[in-house]
Design a protein around this motif. Structure first.
Motif, PDB file in Angstrom:
ATOM      1  N   ARG A   1      25.390  14.577  16.332  1.00  0.00           N
ATOM      2  CA  ARG A   1      26.012  13.294  16.670  1.00  0.00           C
ATOM      3  C   ARG A   1      25.337  12.138  15.947  1.00  0.00           C
ATOM      4  O   ARG A   1      25.987  11.160  15.580  1.00  0.00           O
ATOM      5  N   ASP A   2      24.013  12.260  15.701  1.00  0.00           N
ATOM      6  CA  ASP A   2      23.316  11.222  14.949  1.00  0.00           C
ATOM      7  C   ASP A   2      23.698  11.272  13.476  1.00  0.00           C
ATOM      8  O   ASP A   2      23.822  10.229  12.824  1.00  0.00           O
ATOM      9  N   ARG A   3      23.892  12.485  12.952  1.00  0.00           N
ATOM     10  CA  ARG A   3      24.349  12.612  11.565  1.00  0.00           C
ATOM     11  C   ARG A   3      25.719  11.974  11.403  1.00  0.00           C
ATOM     12  O   ARG A   3      25.974  11.252  10.439  1.00  0.00           O
TER      13      ARG A   3
ATOM     14  N   ASN B   1      18.950  14.851   7.015  1.00  0.00           N
ATOM     15  CA  ASN B   1      17.641  14.836   7.675  1.00  0.00           C
ATOM     16  C   ASN B   1      17.721  14.550   9.172  1.00  0.00           C
ATOM     17  O   ASN B   1      16.733  14.736   9.884  1.00  0.00           O
ATOM     18  N   TYR B   2      18.877  14.087   9.648  1.00  0.00           N
ATOM     19  CA  TYR B   2      19.016  13.861  11.078  1.00  0.00           C
ATOM     20  C   TYR B   2      19.082  15.204  11.806  1.00  0.00           C
ATOM     21  O   TYR B   2      19.767  16.134  11.374  1.00  0.00           O
TER      22      TYR B   2
ATOM     23  N   GLU C   1      22.170   8.760   0.388  1.00  0.00           N
ATOM     24  CA  GLU C   1      22.699   8.686   1.750  1.00  0.00           C
ATOM     25  C   GLU C   1      22.961  10.078   2.303  1.00  0.00           C
ATOM     26  O   GLU C   1      22.703  10.352   3.483  1.00  0.00           O
ATOM     27  N   LEU C   2      23.469  10.965   1.461  1.00  0.00           N
ATOM     28  CA  LEU C   2      23.716  12.334   1.909  1.00  0.00           C
ATOM     29  C   LEU C   2      22.413  13.036   2.280  1.00  0.00           C
ATOM     30  O   LEU C   2      22.371  13.804   3.247  1.00  0.00           O
ATOM     31  N   GLU C   3      21.359  12.763   1.528  1.00  0.00           N
ATOM     32  CA  GLU C   3      20.064  13.364   1.858  1.00  0.00           C
ATOM     33  C   GLU C   3      19.561  12.867   3.208  1.00  0.00           C
ATOM     34  O   GLU C   3      19.080  13.646   4.035  1.00  0.00           O
TER      35      GLU C   3
END
Length: 237
Positions: A45-47, A40-41, A34-36
């Protein structure tokens, strides 16, 4: 292990009120995978929305099973293609996030699907009406104009996504074969569908601040009284 009378728990979080401390708390319980995906975002704000959505799911799962730490949950893709919890076939879940809003649903009975959308999503809707909407839905849309028409279209859109998520199938084929009649947000009837569910299917819409909504579909749940809903404007609320 059930911790209450509700068979479905829905958690809705509007993320604009969550800051750096909330994000750090969410990241602390995510898996390496999940952290990876979080990293990648492209946009911050999407992250943030991704991290808060997946942390919200972990927190809700631990509401059902407090003996399991939030960071200990592990996930798999089941034979149907639907995500599942490893070693917990009794739990079903669905997760959604759109900019500024995240939501999840967890059930220990039946199947759930959830989807969120905002009326502000930039779409050329007119070409989508015939592709996405059933004849009955198009008939209703023809009676509406402006923002009311936009809002109703996204009501239909999110209900279809939630329903297909609950069934464990993707957005494939002719979406116009699935249609809904909406009397009000808690009185929604499936008018046409591939693989028509039985009478124990429940659909509802939850309105959030601004032009956003969350649509929920449950299969194997007898009614709205089996659903517990929590809305929050901050992660720690």
């Amino acid at each position: 292990m059930r911790t209450g009378l509700q068979k479905v728990r829905v958690r809705i979080l509007e993320t604009n009120g969550s800051g750096a401390q909330d994000l750090d708390a969410a990241l602390a319980i995510l898996s390496e995978g999940e952290l990876e995906r979080f990293r990648n975002y492209h946009f911050a704000r999407d992250r943030k929305d991704y991290a808060l959505a997946h942390a919200l799911l972990r927190r809700t799962l631990s509401d059902f099973a407090p003996e399991t730490e939030r960071g200990a949950w592990q996930f798999e893709t089941r034979a149907s293609g639907k995500p599942g919890v490893i070693a917990r076939p009794d739990l079903d879940f669905s997760l959604t996030h759109t900019r500024g809003l995240v939501a999840c649903a967890v059930a220990d009975t039946g199947l759930v699907g959830i989807d969120a959308e905002t009326d502000e999503r930039p779409l050329d809707m007119e070409p989508l009406f015939r592709e996405v909407c059933s004849p009955g839905e198009r008939q209703e849309l023809a009676t509406l104009t402006g923002l009311a028409r936009t809002s109703r279209f996204f009501d239909f859109w999110t209900l279809k996504e939630a329903y297909l998520k609950a069934r464990g199938v993707g957005i494939t084929g002719d979406l116009s074969l699935t249609g809904f009649t909406i009397a009000d947000d808690g009185n929604i009837r499936l008018e046409a569908a591939r693989g028509q569910p039985g009478p124990d299917a429940t659909f509802c819409i939850y309105r959030c601040s601004g032009p956003a909504r969350v649509a929920l579909a449950t299969l194997g749940i007898t009614g709205l009284h089996d659903i517990e809903v929590t809305k929050a404007a901050k992660w720690n609320a």
